[in-house]
Enzyme design. Structure first.
Site, short mmCIF file in Angstrom:
data_model
loop_
_atom_site.label_atom_id
_atom_site.label_comp_id
_atom_site.label_asym_id
_atom_site.label_seq_id
_atom_site.Cartn_x
_atom_site.Cartn_y
_atom_site.Cartn_z
CE LYS A 2 40.83 35.11 37.50
NZ LYS A 2 41.12 36.13 37.47
CG HIS A 46 43.12 46.47 42.58
ND1 HIS A 46 45.03 47.23 43.35
CD2 HIS A 46 43.96 45.51 41.70
CE1 HIS A 46 45.69 45.59 42.50
NE2 HIS A 46 44.83 44.77 41.68
CD GLN A 47 41.56 45.62 36.93
OE1 GLN A 47 41.55 44.16 37.65
NE2 GLN A 47 42.17 45.01 35.73
CG ASN A 71 34.76 56.31 42.32
OD1 ASN A 71 34.51 55.02 41.57
ND2 ASN A 71 35.65 56.08 43.29
CB SER A 89 31.95 46.32 43.42
OG SER A 89 32.43 47.41 43.88
CG ASP A 137 33.29 40.53 38.04
OD1 ASP A 137 32.24 41.12 38.44
OD2 ASP A 137 34.72 40.07 38.61
CE LYS A 162 29.97 42.76 41.26
NZ LYS A 162 31.86 42.17 41.19
P1 NAD Z 1 37.81 47.70 44.15
O1 NAD Z 1 36.98 47.16 44.90
O2 NAD Z 1 39.61 47.85 44.40
O3 NAD Z 1 36.86 49.40 43.23
C1 NAD Z 1 35.96 48.90 43.38
C2 NAD Z 1 35.43 50.44 43.12
O4 NAD Z 1 34.03 49.90 42.70
C3 NAD Z 1 35.27 51.66 43.53
O5 NAD Z 1 35.95 52.63 42.05
C4 NAD Z 1 34.17 52.17 44.33
O6 NAD Z 1 34.12 53.09 44.73
C5 NAD Z 1 33.00 51.09 43.87
N1 NAD Z 1 32.52 51.11 44.04
C6 NAD Z 1 32.00 50.15 45.01
N2 NAD Z 1 30.38 50.05 45.48
C7 NAD Z 1 29.89 50.92 44.74
C8 NAD Z 1 28.52 51.61 44.18
N3 NAD Z 1 27.32 50.53 44.96
N4 NAD Z 1 28.58 52.47 42.88
C9 NAD Z 1 29.12 52.72 42.15
N5 NAD Z 1 30.27 52.48 42.90
C10 NAD Z 1 30.73 51.26 43.82
O7 NAD Z 1 37.20 47.08 43.61
P2 NAD Z 1 38.42 46.75 41.77
O8 NAD Z 1 39.51 45.67 41.48
O9 NAD Z 1 38.81 47.69 40.91
O10 NAD Z 1 37.85 45.87 40.78
C11 NAD Z 1 36.32 46.79 40.72
C12 NAD Z 1 35.49 45.63 39.99
O11 NAD Z 1 35.72 45.11 38.73
C13 NAD Z 1 34.47 44.64 40.51
O12 NAD Z 1 33.41 44.30 40.69
C14 NAD Z 1 35.64 43.16 40.01
O13 NAD Z 1 34.44 42.39 40.46
C15 NAD Z 1 35.79 43.49 38.53
N6 NAD Z 1 36.30 42.89 37.78
C16 NAD Z 1 36.27 42.52 36.97
C17 NAD Z 1 36.79 41.61 36.19
C18 NAD Z 1 36.85 41.18 34.80
O14 NAD Z 1 37.77 40.65 33.54
N7 NAD Z 1 35.54 41.74 33.91
C19 NAD Z 1 37.73 41.69 36.19
C20 NAD Z 1 38.59 42.54 37.20
C21 NAD Z 1 37.45 42.85 38.77
#
Ligand code: NAD
Length: 321
Positions: free
Chosen positions: A67, A137-138, A159, A199, A222, A226
């Site tokens: 991927k 988003h997630q 949040n 994130s 990830d 972080k």
């Molecule tokens: P997104 O950008 O849609 O949402 C980000 C989230 O993090 C929001 O809730 C935002 O308010 C919060 N946020 C942003 N900065 C912050 C901070 N400094 N302190 C606390 N909260 C904060 O992203 P998403 O698509 O929801 O993804 C969230 C996280 O999950 C990302 O870090 C992404 O890389 C990770 N992710 C991990 C996997 C995995 O397999 N482990 C897969 C997909 C995404």
């Protein structure tokens, strides 16, 4: 070579199907039948983007590929998903490319499936309240999958950006879970299961805020640097992960490792629990923590499933390379 475009994925792969595929590949990894290759993930120095490759081979299911993609934080403002992913599959017998698959929805589904598998396997059976830290988003995918994996009675959410919580609350409402926005202290006091999906680069949840018996699925970390929970909380928990090599380098456990609070021997692959080789939770008092780092094999197995289903439905596009 086949193409399965992003727009077809929603009709081909359900949350339930992703759950089955992810659980099976975690089990195959723990048996030594499937392995992930080292992750490449780099800051581009452009558009604040993180870009990389995750790859692996599932010898049991014969899924080989990678991927590619990453995280473009400015995409939301352009009406696009922040995560951009494409899966390339190869024929394991010849090395020829076999399929190109849109990976955005699949990434969301396979990530939600991983935390749901951990909740099913590690949460107390009497867990009633789901806590969610994160509302991006997630988060909605994590919520839907968690609610399918365990019969929660209500949920609480926190949040950093509270204006994002109504979107999460709307999904909770849709699936019939009463939702309340709370402080972090209240979340820890009330939740039996906590999903972190942010994130963040600094600990949000502290050791003192989590009650005995809680299960945490930490899904946001990830990447190197972080962090979502205090390393003391990681050290106090019984630890599980998708893959130990990723957990200690780019997952939630990386900080407890560098601070010498834990060593990698105390982290168990969740596949060992699925296979029955590890008992998982052993008491109602222990805190269990699943470090969901996101492995390439999760992507490959859901992509391979999409290809098979697209072929069967006659909707895959064919082209020559
Ligand atoms: P997104 O950008 O849609 O949402 C980000 C989230 O993090 C929001 O809730 C935002 O308010 C919060 N946020 C942003 N900065 C912050 C901070 N400094 N302190 C606390 N909260 C904060 O992203 P998403 O698509 O929801 O993804 C969230 C996280 O999950 C990302 O870090 C992404 O890389 C990770 N992710 C991990 C996997 C995995 O397999 N482990 C897969 C997909 C995404």
């Amino acid at each position: 070579m086949l193409i399965v475009p992003e727009r077809l994925i929603a009709d081909l792969v359900t949350a339930e199907a992703a759950y089955e595929a992810v659980e099976a590949v975690f089990a195959a990894m723990a048996r030594g039948d499937a392995r992930n290759f080292p992750v490449v993930r780099e800051a581009l120095g452009h558009a604040d983007a993180l870009y990389g490759f995750k790859s692996g081979f599932d010898r049991a299911g014969l899924a080989l590929g990678l991927k590619s993609g990453g995280y473009w934080p400015g995409n939301m403002a352009k009406g696009l998903t922040n995560h951009q992913s494409t899966v390339v599959l190869f024929d394991p017998d010849t090395g020829q490319p076999s399929a190109l698959v849109g990976g955005n929805l699949l990434t969301a589904l396979r990530t939600a499936a991983a935390s749901a598998v951990a909740i099913k396997r590690l949460a107390r059976k009497d867990a009633k309240v789901l806590g969610m830290i994160g509302a991006g988003h997630q988060a909605t995918f994590q919520l839907r999958a968690a609610a399918k994996a365990h019969p929660f009675e209500r949920m609480v959410g926190w949040n950093l950006h509270p204006e994002m919580l109504p979107k999460l609350a709307a999904v909770a409402d849709e699936i019939g879970l009463p939702f309340e926005a709370v402080t972090l202290v209240q979340l820890g006091q009330q939740a039996d299961v906590i999903i972190t999906i942010t994130s963040s680069f600094a600990p949000i949840l502290k050791r003192a805020q989590v009650r005995p018996g809680t299960h945490l699925s930490c899904m946001g970390t990830d990447t190197v640097g972080k962090q979502e929970v205090e390393s003391g909380l990681v050290a106090a928990a019984k630890l599980f992960t998708d893959e130990v090599a990723q957990s200690i380098t780019l997952g939630e456990c990386q900080h407890a490792i560098t601070e010498d609070l834990i060593n990698e021997a105390v982290i168990t692959p969740i596949g060992a629990v699925i296979n029955g080789d590890h008992q998982g939770r052993s008491s109602d008092d222990e805190i269990t923590l699943f470090d969901g780092t996101g492995v390439g094999l999760q992507d490959l197995v859901v992509a391979a499933m999409a290809v098979e289903r697209a072929k069967a439905a006659g909707v895959a596009l064919e082209f020559e390379i």
